[in-house]
Design a protein around this motif. Structure first.
Motif, PDB file in Angstrom:
ATOM      1  N   TYR A 183       0.842  -1.207   0.000  1.00 18.54           N
ATOM      2  CA  TYR A 183       0.000   0.000   0.000  1.00 18.54           C
ATOM      3  C   TYR A 183       0.867   1.243   0.000  1.00 18.54           C
ATOM      4  O   TYR A 183       0.605   2.195  -0.745  1.00 18.54           O
ATOM      5  N   TRP A 197      -7.507  -0.624  -3.078  1.00 13.70           N
ATOM      6  CA  TRP A 197      -7.129  -1.133  -1.743  1.00 13.70           C
ATOM      7  C   TRP A 197      -8.363  -1.694  -1.039  1.00 13.70           C
ATOM      8  O   TRP A 197      -9.337  -0.994  -0.814  1.00 13.70           O
ATOM      9  N   VAL A 245      -2.052   1.901   7.956  1.00  9.08           N
ATOM     10  CA  VAL A 245      -2.620   1.973   6.601  1.00  9.08           C
ATOM     11  C   VAL A 245      -4.137   1.890   6.747  1.00  9.08           C
ATOM     12  O   VAL A 245      -4.631   1.395   7.773  1.00  9.08           O
ATOM     13  N   ARG A 300      -4.272   2.769  -5.248  1.00  6.09           N
ATOM     14  CA  ARG A 300      -4.848   2.788  -3.899  1.00  6.09           C
ATOM     15  C   ARG A 300      -6.372   2.766  -3.914  1.00  6.09           C
ATOM     16  O   ARG A 300      -7.000   2.424  -2.919  1.00  6.09           O
TER      17      ARG A 300
END
Ligand SMILES: Nc1ncnc2c1ncn2[C@@H]1O[C@H](COP(=O)(O)OP(=O)(O)OP(=O)(O)O)[C@@H](O)[C@H]1O
Ligand SMILES: [Mg+2]
Lengths: 304, 266
Positions: free
Chosen positions: B55, B66, B149, B63
């Motif tokens: 990430y 994600w 994250v 992203r």
């Protein structure tokens, strides 16, 4: 009264006929010996009684119903087909408990069955570690769980020591005395002579004899008489002249057939011959059984 | 002689309870379950560190894809194998030991016995699958948070259905495995087929002719991956639809198992 009625039962495996149009009835209150040489179809017949194998033709009923239609099977039929048919990693008590619960039987039946087969001491051991004799007992305990009126055992004494054999034999007899129908297979005639009241003999899947034990002994155990005398050479021709068949036995004895002990004694007295022994011999039942089934032995030993 | 029960047939719940006793009285059951949790949660935990690293290296566009939920649920891949082994063994261990003959002598109605086994394994897999996948989700998210994250919480859109869905997926695989166990009657054979179905076929999907590609959208593992996603995948607009398709296939395997179980000698 619960009887097992086998009618026209046939089982084919491919081209081979394992059981061939077999009919007989297992009656309550007696031990029915189910005899036959290896591969005769005994185990296959028993599997069909329990619905484990489907007949190609014919029917088996227990008290008039198919096994699969029995509402609570373990209360009607107890069976030991193969002492190995347990999961070895499971404890004896758990094995019996699962079976009892599956038929809605109370838990105490597990303890009663363990007690009756003398397994209390090993109830919490894993069945995989059991000796063959203990596994046979566990199988018998499972068969007794539901206090059934019909019991089926496939070679229950196989691999047992003399004590175990005796225990099983007495056990079968006591089950029959309680009024149950007991079907026991074996290939040992002498064993059956001590256990069974009734005999069903099969060979190559076909019925050879279906008769009472006593009747079978009388008709097949044709007696000979062992005669011992100081003058066998003089007596033998006299016996032959009187219609008996004579052959030499061990230690200069004579083995006489075709005359009973009384007739032989009278003949000796008439001719003034002193006898030192006069013993009726029961022909070996094993011999009778071999004679009966010799045409149907599937796997003849080489050079036999 | 006294009769121990009345003549009414044994109710189904007794058959089911007997199966539960058989299941819980084997040590191997508990070893397998312990292995399942160690493996499942262990993988979920170990996979988070490289995930967080990727990430950090990702571009802004990357992203967007994600999906912290799916990452923490990835453990379903191996968990399905262990759950499958459990499903197979419920059936094949009885064939291997000869116990099946004893079980069928006690319960000669074959469909009833197999139904009890199916209900048992489905129930066990349902509970175990849900507990495992929720645990994997929470462990995974906690680790992602500790790596700083973005991570998910159960209330986020699509997350609850992804977590619960992966647990249900494991239940379906357990039933598939039990069906294969009945059909093949041997542990090794059933396991080989199961591995081929869940791992080999999806891995070599490109090698198959194009007309099979439609079928593969409903294939185990493929649907499992789809159901764990919370970021929309254009190939799987309605992942539950694909899971439903897979369940139809599994139902067909089970129907075959029931038919064969009744017809075959033991
Ligand atoms: N599942 C099977 N498939 C094919 N043939 C079989 C099967 N089961 C039994 N047979 C055959 O059927 C015949 C009868 O076997 P069965 O086991 O009933 O004999 P048995 O009288 O019990 O013999 P034993 O005294 O050796 O136990 C044998 O020829 C055997 O090879
Ligand atoms: Mg046999």
């Amino acid at each position: 009264m619960t009887t097992i009625a086998i009618r026209g039962l046939t089982k084919r495996y491919g081209p081979e006929t394992a059981v061939d149009d077999l009919s007989f009835t297992v009656e309550p209150g007696q031990v029915t010996g189910f005899l036959g040489p290896n591969g005769a179809g005994k185990s296959t017949t028993m599997k069909m009684i329990l619905g484990l194998a489907a007949p190609t033709r014919g029917t088996v009923t227990i008290g008039g119903r198919r096994y699969a239609d029995l509402p609570v099977p373990l209360t009607e039929v107890g069976a030991l087909l193969d002492a190995g048919a347990v999961h070895g990693a499971r404890k004896a008590r758990d094995h019996l408990l699962a079976l009892a619960v599956s038929n809605g039987l109370p838990k105490r039946r597990v303890d009663e069955a363990l007690a009756r087969t003398g397994l209390e001491g090993v109830a919490d051991k894993r069945a995989g570690g059991f000796s063959l004799g203990m596994r046979q007992r566990l199988g018998i305990a499972a068969a007794l769980l539901g206090d059934p009126r019909v019991l089926i055992f496939d070679e229950p004494v196989n691999g047992l020591d003399p004590e175990g054999i005796r225990w099983v034999r007495d056990f079968m007899r006591s089950l029959a005395r309680e009024g149950r129908s007991v079907l026991v297979s074996s290939h040992l005639m002498n064993e059956m002579a001590l256990t069974a009241d009734h005999l069903v003999v099969i060979g190559k899947g076909r019925l050879i004899a279906d008769t009472g034990m006593g009747e079978f002994m009388r008709s097949n155990g044709k007696g000979t008489v062992l005669v011992r005398t100081a003058e066998p050479d003089a007596f033998a021709p006299l016996l032959t002249a009187a219609g008996a068949a004579v052959r030499e036995g061990v230690e200069s004895s004579l083995v006489v057939s075709g005359m009973d002990g009384g007739e032989i004694g009278k003949l000796a007295a008439y001719h003034g011959i002193a006898l030192s022994e006069l013993t009726p011999q029961q022909a070996s039942l094993e011999d009778a059984f071999m004679e009966l089934t010799q045409d149907s032995i599937e796997y003849q030993g080489a050079g036999a | 002689m006294t009769t121990l029960t009345d003549t009414a047939a044994v109710p189904f719940h007794r058959t089911l309870r007997a199966e539960w006793i058989k299941f819980r009285t084997l040590r191997s059951t508990w070893y397998t379950l312990a292995g399942l949790f160690v493996l499942g949660i262990g993988i979920a935990a170990l996979a988070m560190d490289p995930a967080a690293a990727s990430y950090r290296d990702a571009t802004a566009a990357e992203r967007l894809d994600w999906d912290p939920t799916a990452l923490s649920l990835r453990a379903f891949m191996l968990a399905q194998l262990v759950v499958g082994v459990l499903g197979i063994l419920v059936v094949t261990s009885e064939y291997a030991t000869g116990m099946m003959r004893t079980s069928l002598a006690a319960t000669p109605r074959r469909h009833r016995l197999l139904a009890a086994k199916a209900v048992l394994i489905a129930g066990v897999a349902l509970v175990v699958g849900q507990v495992l996948m929720f645990a994997a989700f929470f462990v995974g998210q906690a680790l992602l948070a500790s790596y700083d994250v973005p991570n998910a919480s159960l209330g986020d859109p699509g997350v609850l259905s992804a977590v619960a869905g992966s647990g249900l997926y494991l239940t379906a695989i357990a039933l598939l495995a039990a069906g294969l166990g009945v059909i093949l009657r041997a542990t090794a054979g059933a396991l080989a087929i199961l591995v081929a179905v869940i791992f080999l076929v999806p891995a070599f999907a490109e090698l198959f002719p194009s007309w099979t590609q439609g079928l593969l959208d409903y294939w185990p593992t493929v649907t499992g991956t789809a159901v764990t996603a919370t970021v929309a995948d254009p190939d799987f607009p309605h992942p539950w639809f694909n899971v439903g398709g897979m369940c139809l296939g599994i139902a067909a395997v089970l129907v075959a198992a029931f038919v064969l179980f009744r017809r075959r000698d033991v």
